[in-house]
Write an enzyme that holds these catalytic residues in place. Sequence first.
Site, PDB file in Angstrom:
ATOM      1  N   ASP A 174     -63.095 -68.031   9.383  1.00  0.00           N
ATOM      2  CA  ASP A 174     -63.988 -69.152   9.659  1.00  0.00           C
ATOM      3  C   ASP A 174     -64.172 -69.231  11.179  1.00  0.00           C
ATOM      4  O   ASP A 174     -63.576 -68.460  11.931  1.00  0.00           O
ATOM      5  CB  ASP A 174     -63.433 -70.441   9.053  1.00  0.00           C
ATOM      6  CG  ASP A 174     -62.074 -70.829   9.610  1.00  0.00           C
ATOM      7  OD1 ASP A 174     -61.632 -70.227  10.609  1.00  0.00           O
ATOM      8  OD2 ASP A 174     -61.438 -71.725   9.038  1.00  0.00           O
ATOM      9  N   SER A 175     -64.978 -70.157  11.615  1.00  0.00           N
ATOM     10  CA  SER A 175     -65.329 -70.205  13.046  1.00  0.00           C
ATOM     11  C   SER A 175     -64.305 -70.974  13.858  1.00  0.00           C
ATOM     12  O   SER A 175     -64.310 -70.935  15.077  1.00  0.00           O
ATOM     13  CB  SER A 175     -66.671 -70.899  13.207  1.00  0.00           C
ATOM     14  OG  SER A 175     -66.534 -72.276  12.873  1.00  0.00           O
ATOM     15  N   PHE A 234     -64.200 -76.188  11.707  1.00  0.00           N
ATOM     16  CA  PHE A 234     -63.739 -77.158  10.714  1.00  0.00           C
ATOM     17  C   PHE A 234     -62.345 -77.687  11.045  1.00  0.00           C
ATOM     18  O   PHE A 234     -62.090 -78.892  10.998  1.00  0.00           O
ATOM     19  CB  PHE A 234     -63.752 -76.521   9.319  1.00  0.00           C
ATOM     20  CG  PHE A 234     -63.353 -77.473   8.230  1.00  0.00           C
ATOM     21  CD1 PHE A 234     -64.251 -78.399   7.738  1.00  0.00           C
ATOM     22  CD2 PHE A 234     -62.069 -77.459   7.708  1.00  0.00           C
ATOM     23  CE1 PHE A 234     -63.881 -79.298   6.741  1.00  0.00           C
ATOM     24  CE2 PHE A 234     -61.693 -78.346   6.711  1.00  0.00           C
ATOM     25  CZ  PHE A 234     -62.600 -79.273   6.225  1.00  0.00           C
ATOM     26  N   ASP A 259     -63.680 -69.968  -1.050  1.00  0.00           N
ATOM     27  CA  ASP A 259     -62.308 -69.958  -0.549  1.00  0.00           C
ATOM     28  C   ASP A 259     -61.767 -71.354  -0.734  1.00  0.00           C
ATOM     29  O   ASP A 259     -62.539 -72.330  -0.688  1.00  0.00           O
ATOM     30  CB  ASP A 259     -62.263 -69.616   0.943  1.00  0.00           C
ATOM     31  CG  ASP A 259     -62.527 -70.851   1.806  1.00  0.00           C
ATOM     32  OD1 ASP A 259     -61.562 -71.494   2.247  1.00  0.00           O
ATOM     33  OD2 ASP A 259     -63.709 -71.198   2.007  1.00  0.00           O
ATOM     34  N   GLY A 319     -69.808 -78.041   4.789  1.00  0.00           N
ATOM     35  CA  GLY A 319     -69.870 -79.498   4.767  1.00  0.00           C
ATOM     36  C   GLY A 319     -69.922 -80.104   3.380  1.00  0.00           C
ATOM     37  O   GLY A 319     -70.353 -81.241   3.210  1.00  0.00           O
TER      38      GLY A 319
END
Lengths: 377, 377
Positions: free
Chosen positions: A93-94, A97, A267, A217
């Site tokens: 992921d980036s 989050f 995921d 989101g």
Amino acid sequence: MSDHFTFRVLATDGLARRGEITMPRGTIRTPAFMPVGTAGTVKAMYMDQVRALGTDIILGNTYHLMLRPGAERVASLGGLHEFARWPYPILTDSGGFQVMSLAALRKIREDGVTFRSHVDGKVHHMSPERSIEIQGLLDADIQMQLDECIALPAPEREIERAMELSLRWAERCKTAFGDQPGKAMFGIVQGGDKVHLRLRSAEALAAMELKGYAVGGLAVGEPQAVMLEILEATCPALPADKPRYLMGVGTPDDILKSVARGIDMFDCVMPTRAGRHGLAFTRRGKINLKNARHADDPRPLDEESDCPAARDYSRAYLHHLVKSGEALGGMLLTWNNLAYYQSLMADIRAAIEQGRFKERVAEIQEEWARGDLPALG
Amino acid sequence: MSDHFTFRVLATDGLARRGEITMPRGTIRTPAFMPVGTAGTVKAMYMDQVRALGTDIILGNTYHLMLRPGAERVASLGGLHEFARWPYPILTDSGGFQVMSLAALRKIREDGVTFRSHVDGKVHHMSPERSIEIQGLLDADIQMQLDECIALPAPEREIERAMELSLRWAERCKTAFGDQPGKAMFGIVQGGDKVHLRLRSAEALAAMELKGYAVGGLAVGEPQAVMLEILEATCPALPADKPRYLMGVGTPDDILKSVARGIDMFDCVMPTRAGRHGLAFTRRGKINLKNARHADDPRPLDEESDCPAARDYSRAYLHHLVKSGEALGGMLLTWNNLAYYQSLMADIRAAIEQGRFKERVAEIQEEWARGDLPALG
């Protein structure tokens, strides 16, 4: 396998898709579930167990790994695959989050997000470019754009602002990622529970011609019906020839219903986290091993499972391990849960191939609804 | 295997003995190390891993198992072997040691010991007969007499009283155990750090013609030299044709020196407990994985080990897992440590067979003394 990142839809059944992503490190059969390996380990599992369950790809958390052991360190140790002994595809992921959910003092500006590490209190700045740089240092096969994910419910104005910012960050991440034929950078559709914002986000991302698209989101506090409504609106707006990934979802039921709406990848920490808390996912639904009804029960969780954790250990023993706080309890239930999730995905893939996805979903849901075995005695 | 519990000495080298215990559930090669499976699980290990390391027998704790899940429950579930999925020999302690160290409100009388459970506060009474009954319900292959083990240093009068009480309890346990050809009940030599009391205890127990003898009440705070002095006096007073078990010991060095004095069996929580605290036992000595020197080190703990935990994972990764509190850290280090202990026992057994035990001990100690690999520079 392939030198290039490619995606093919092999079969469809309604909106459900049976596909295949190929890339240098392996092939991902979709619909796919990605076990979460937060800090370079799928908690309480050996990687060879994770693989043997039919796992084609795992997820790593950029936020956790950048803070500890550090992205540059992982790179100098040969990348995340070598470090964690998982030579197959990895998606990261980036970091966005977890910055929002775990870090203190986070401040979002056009340039990126500044935050304080929950590990050692140090201040970090993450721009879209730095997020892609970190994911590159980790050597992730599928990398995610930096986005801003907000909790629902939220004012529309706020949702729109975060969505628009995420679009600008997607452009910057695309540029930073550049041309890497064997890897992919996915964009993330935002827009909260507002269909028109989701559509605007999906269309703008589609125009960027990315290699894959995530829906972000969701599963952030809204009812399942809202999530499904958003998927119904969003999936058709995404390019049909690209994989679609629903981030952070979900329960087995969420997965069935999202596949039915065109999602290819998932995921979630649910199977691993629930396993550490005494909960087992089975074809007969969720079973709480803490419950005293299991204390004298010599039956396994599922006598028909291929997974030793489900098939070979008595509920009485699992109950005992969980009540005693023994590590083996979490190890066995995590193993059982990931086995169940991966068997569910294999089941879904076969049903789509056979053109009986809807029927199979009904059968699976019916078996859940019948519930667990009656208590002994 | 055999229908009867039997012990044979296959070779000797000085006082060190290479032997074999046979019983219906399997053969135990001695000198043997018994991993501790306190509550029906060798912590953070799958039983098939424990077995694959060359483990012939594990130890279960009567105190823990009687409180949770309960001896009658284990019996109704088919016994401890079935419950914990370990079909090979199991030795249980009597429960006495843990009553002294863990329970509250313990009161020792001639009849037995009354104590309050540390789990739920319930009051229990354990007599010598009840201890044997519980061990029978667990279906333990080797059962231990109830004894009173006291911490050192202690007044001689107190040591003598506890030793004499333990002898009377040994007689009662022998009677309670009766005639079970495939199983054994061991007596326990007490007497603290007083050689004459140890001798009196050993002689009285020898006269009872038990199937095996333990040396208890050591490694309870006294220096190693005191322990070795007691073993030097005690072992020759025990029947040469019966196995000798040193309870709760110890470090790899304790084991070498105790085998040299005629001990055949050991158990200790050290390899498993240390593994959960970031410590690795290796042929180069003990390594603390928490130490920052390992953070960037791509080398495994021991490239020559047969154990994947020692051979295949970088120190950097192990350091990361330990620092992050990840379950896999404890799993891997426990695995490494038990592998090291069992490889040490195999090494010892081979050396005795070859008549070069003393030389091999010197080589092993020399390698420990050379210490760990130099840090990477």
